[in-house]
Design a protein around this motif. Structure first.
Motif, PDB file in Angstrom:
ATOM      1  N   THR A  10       0.854  -1.175   0.000  1.00 40.70           N
ATOM      2  CA  THR A  10       0.000   0.000   0.000  1.00 40.70           C
ATOM      3  C   THR A  10       0.895   1.232   0.000  1.00 40.70           C
ATOM      4  OG1 THR A  10      -1.697  -1.165   1.263  1.00 40.70           O
ATOM      5  CG2 THR A  10      -1.798   1.238   1.267  1.00 40.70           C
ATOM      6  N   VAL A  11       0.669   2.129  -0.951  1.00 41.14           N
ATOM      7  CA  VAL A  11       1.427   3.375  -1.011  1.00 41.14           C
ATOM      8  C   VAL A  11       0.792   4.356  -0.035  1.00 41.14           C
ATOM      9  CG1 VAL A  11       2.157   5.306  -2.465  1.00 41.14           C
ATOM     10  CG2 VAL A  11       2.073   2.983  -3.412  1.00 41.14           C
ATOM     11  N   LEU A  12       1.568   4.811   0.920  1.00 33.26           N
ATOM     12  CA  LEU A  12       1.073   5.741   1.933  1.00 33.26           C
ATOM     13  C   LEU A  12       1.291   7.196   1.543  1.00 33.26           C
ATOM     14  CD1 LEU A  12       2.426   3.843   5.058  1.00 33.26           C
ATOM     15  CD2 LEU A  12       0.112   3.758   4.096  1.00 33.26           C
ATOM     16  N   GLU A  13       2.385   7.467   0.828  1.00 30.48           N
ATOM     17  CA  GLU A  13       2.705   8.840   0.428  1.00 30.48           C
ATOM     18  C   GLU A  13       3.709   8.796  -0.725  1.00 30.48           C
ATOM     19  OE1 GLU A  13       1.874  12.387   0.220  1.00 30.48           O
ATOM     20  OE2 GLU A  13       1.282  11.724   2.217  1.00 30.48           O
ATOM     21  N   ARG A  14       3.721   9.863  -1.537  1.00 31.59           N
ATOM     22  CA  ARG A  14       4.647   9.996  -2.670  1.00 31.59           C
ATOM     23  C   ARG A  14       5.445  11.279  -2.515  1.00 31.59           C
ATOM     24  NH1 ARG A  14       2.639   6.835  -7.020  1.00 31.59           N
ATOM     25  NH2 ARG A  14       0.634   5.939  -6.487  1.00 31.59           N
ATOM     26  N   PHE A  15       6.727  11.214  -2.864  1.00 28.91           N
ATOM     27  CA  PHE A  15       7.601  12.376  -2.780  1.00 28.91           C
ATOM     28  C   PHE A  15       8.396  12.479  -4.074  1.00 28.91           C
ATOM     29  CE2 PHE A  15       6.788  11.087   1.536  1.00 28.91           C
ATOM     30  CZ  PHE A  15       6.634  12.280   2.219  1.00 28.91           C
ATOM     31  N   ALA A  16       8.504  13.684  -4.615  1.00 29.12           N
ATOM     32  CA  ALA A  16       9.287  13.912  -5.830  1.00 29.12           C
ATOM     33  C   ALA A  16      10.752  13.596  -5.552  1.00 29.12           C
ATOM     34  CB  ALA A  16       9.134  15.352  -6.295  1.00 29.12           C
ATOM     35  N   ALA A  17      11.413  12.996  -6.524  1.00 31.09           N
ATOM     36  CA  ALA A  17      12.811  12.612  -6.356  1.00 31.09           C
ATOM     37  C   ALA A  17      13.753  13.806  -6.445  1.00 31.09           C
ATOM     38  CB  ALA A  17      13.196  11.567  -7.402  1.00 31.09           C
ATOM     39  N   GLY A  37       4.635   2.707  14.934  1.00 33.76           N
ATOM     40  CA  GLY A  37       4.293   1.296  14.841  1.00 33.76           C
ATOM     41  C   GLY A  37       3.903   0.782  13.465  1.00 33.76           C
ATOM     42  N   THR A  38       3.982   1.617  12.440  1.00 32.12           N
ATOM     43  CA  THR A  38       3.668   1.183  11.079  1.00 32.12           C
ATOM     44  C   THR A  38       4.948   0.743  10.388  1.00 32.12           C
ATOM     45  OG1 THR A  38       1.835   2.733  10.938  1.00 32.12           O
ATOM     46  CG2 THR A  38       2.699   1.904   8.852  1.00 32.12           C
ATOM     47  N   ASN A  39       4.933  -0.426   9.776  1.00 27.99           N
ATOM     48  CA  ASN A  39       6.093  -0.944   9.064  1.00 27.99           C
ATOM     49  C   ASN A  39       6.193  -0.253   7.701  1.00 27.99           C
ATOM     50  OD1 ASN A  39       8.239  -2.402   8.124  1.00 27.99           O
ATOM     51  ND2 ASN A  39       7.053  -4.233   7.694  1.00 27.99           N
ATOM     52  N   ALA A  40       6.810   0.913   7.664  1.00 26.92           N
ATOM     53  CA  ALA A  40       6.913   1.706   6.438  1.00 26.92           C
ATOM     54  C   ALA A  40       8.309   1.621   5.859  1.00 26.92           C
ATOM     55  CB  ALA A  40       6.566   3.156   6.729  1.00 26.92           C
ATOM     56  N   GLN A  41       8.375   1.549   4.531  1.00 22.58           N
ATOM     57  CA  GLN A  41       9.640   1.500   3.803  1.00 22.58           C
ATOM     58  C   GLN A  41       9.591   2.508   2.668  1.00 22.58           C
ATOM     59  OE1 GLN A  41       9.499  -2.488   2.340  1.00 22.58           O
ATOM     60  NE2 GLN A  41      10.360  -3.359   4.197  1.00 22.58           N
ATOM     61  N   VAL A  42      10.756   2.941   2.219  1.00 24.13           N
ATOM     62  CA  VAL A  42      10.846   3.849   1.079  1.00 24.13           C
ATOM     63  C   VAL A  42      11.368   3.061  -0.114  1.00 24.13           C
ATOM     64  CG1 VAL A  42      11.908   5.945   0.150  1.00 24.13           C
ATOM     65  CG2 VAL A  42      11.269   5.827   2.569  1.00 24.13           C
ATOM     66  N   VAL A  43      10.671   3.177  -1.229  1.00 25.05           N
ATOM     67  CA  VAL A  43      11.103   2.552  -2.479  1.00 25.05           C
ATOM     68  C   VAL A  43      11.086   3.612  -3.573  1.00 25.05           C
ATOM     69  CG1 VAL A  43      10.301   0.241  -1.843  1.00 25.05           C
ATOM     70  CG2 VAL A  43       8.777   1.772  -3.068  1.00 25.05           C
ATOM     71  N   MET A  44      11.854   3.369  -4.617  1.00 23.13           N
ATOM     72  CA  MET A  44      11.916   4.305  -5.743  1.00 23.13           C
ATOM     73  C   MET A  44      11.047   3.778  -6.868  1.00 23.13           C
ATOM     74  SD  MET A  44      13.286   7.048  -6.882  1.00 23.13           S
ATOM     75  CE  MET A  44      13.381   7.887  -8.425  1.00 23.13           C
ATOM     76  N   ASP A  45      10.165   4.628  -7.388  1.00 24.78           N
ATOM     77  CA  ASP A  45       9.374   4.298  -8.574  1.00 24.78           C
ATOM     78  C   ASP A  45      10.068   4.969  -9.756  1.00 24.78           C
ATOM     79  OD1 ASP A  45       7.576   3.932 -10.620  1.00 24.78           O
ATOM     80  OD2 ASP A  45       5.844   4.696  -9.522  1.00 24.78           O
ATOM     81  N   LEU A  46      10.839   4.199 -10.493  1.00 28.61           N
ATOM     82  CA  LEU A  46      11.625   4.759 -11.596  1.00 28.61           C
ATOM     83  C   LEU A  46      10.736   5.317 -12.700  1.00 28.61           C
ATOM     84  CD1 LEU A  46      14.438   2.085 -11.836  1.00 28.61           C
ATOM     85  CD2 LEU A  46      14.553   4.355 -10.787  1.00 28.61           C
ATOM     86  N   ARG A  47       9.585   4.704 -12.915  1.00 28.24           N
ATOM     87  CA  ARG A  47       8.686   5.146 -13.980  1.00 28.24           C
ATOM     88  C   ARG A  47       8.201   6.579 -13.752  1.00 28.24           C
ATOM     89  NH1 ARG A  47       3.447   5.306 -14.627  1.00 28.24           N
ATOM     90  NH2 ARG A  47       2.972   4.156 -12.738  1.00 28.24           N
ATOM     91  N   THR A  48       7.879   6.917 -12.495  1.00 29.26           N
ATOM     92  CA  THR A  48       7.353   8.249 -12.195  1.00 29.26           C
ATOM     93  C   THR A  48       8.392   9.171 -11.566  1.00 29.26           C
ATOM     94  OG1 THR A  48       6.580   7.586  -9.999  1.00 29.26           O
ATOM     95  CG2 THR A  48       5.032   7.329 -11.836  1.00 29.26           C
TER      96      THR A  48
END
Length: 60
Positions: A10-17, A37-48
């Motif tokens: 689930t995407v919680l938030e988006r940030f411009a690179a 307590g939320t297991n959140a991770q940061v990933v890169m969406d190369l397409r956007t």
């Protein structure tokens, strides 16, 4: 050979690179969520060209 299916995220938030140098808003946001307590991770969406803060749990 064992295969695994992709895990739903689930995407919680988006940030411009293209943020200012030394600024890590996605990492800071994810750290705040982890502190709550939320297991959140940061990933890169190369397409956007965005950093996504995601969790492996579904939210409703």
């Amino acid at each position: 050979m064992a295969t695994t299916s992709p895990q739903a995220r689930t995407v919680l938030e988006r940030f411009a690179a293209g943020g200012p140098r030394g600024s890590w808003p996605a990492e800071e946001y994810a750290a705040n969520l982890r502190a709550q307590g939320t297991n959140a991770q940061v990933v890169m969406d190369l397409r956007t060209d965005q950093f996504l803060v995601v969790t492996n749990t579904t939210t409703h």
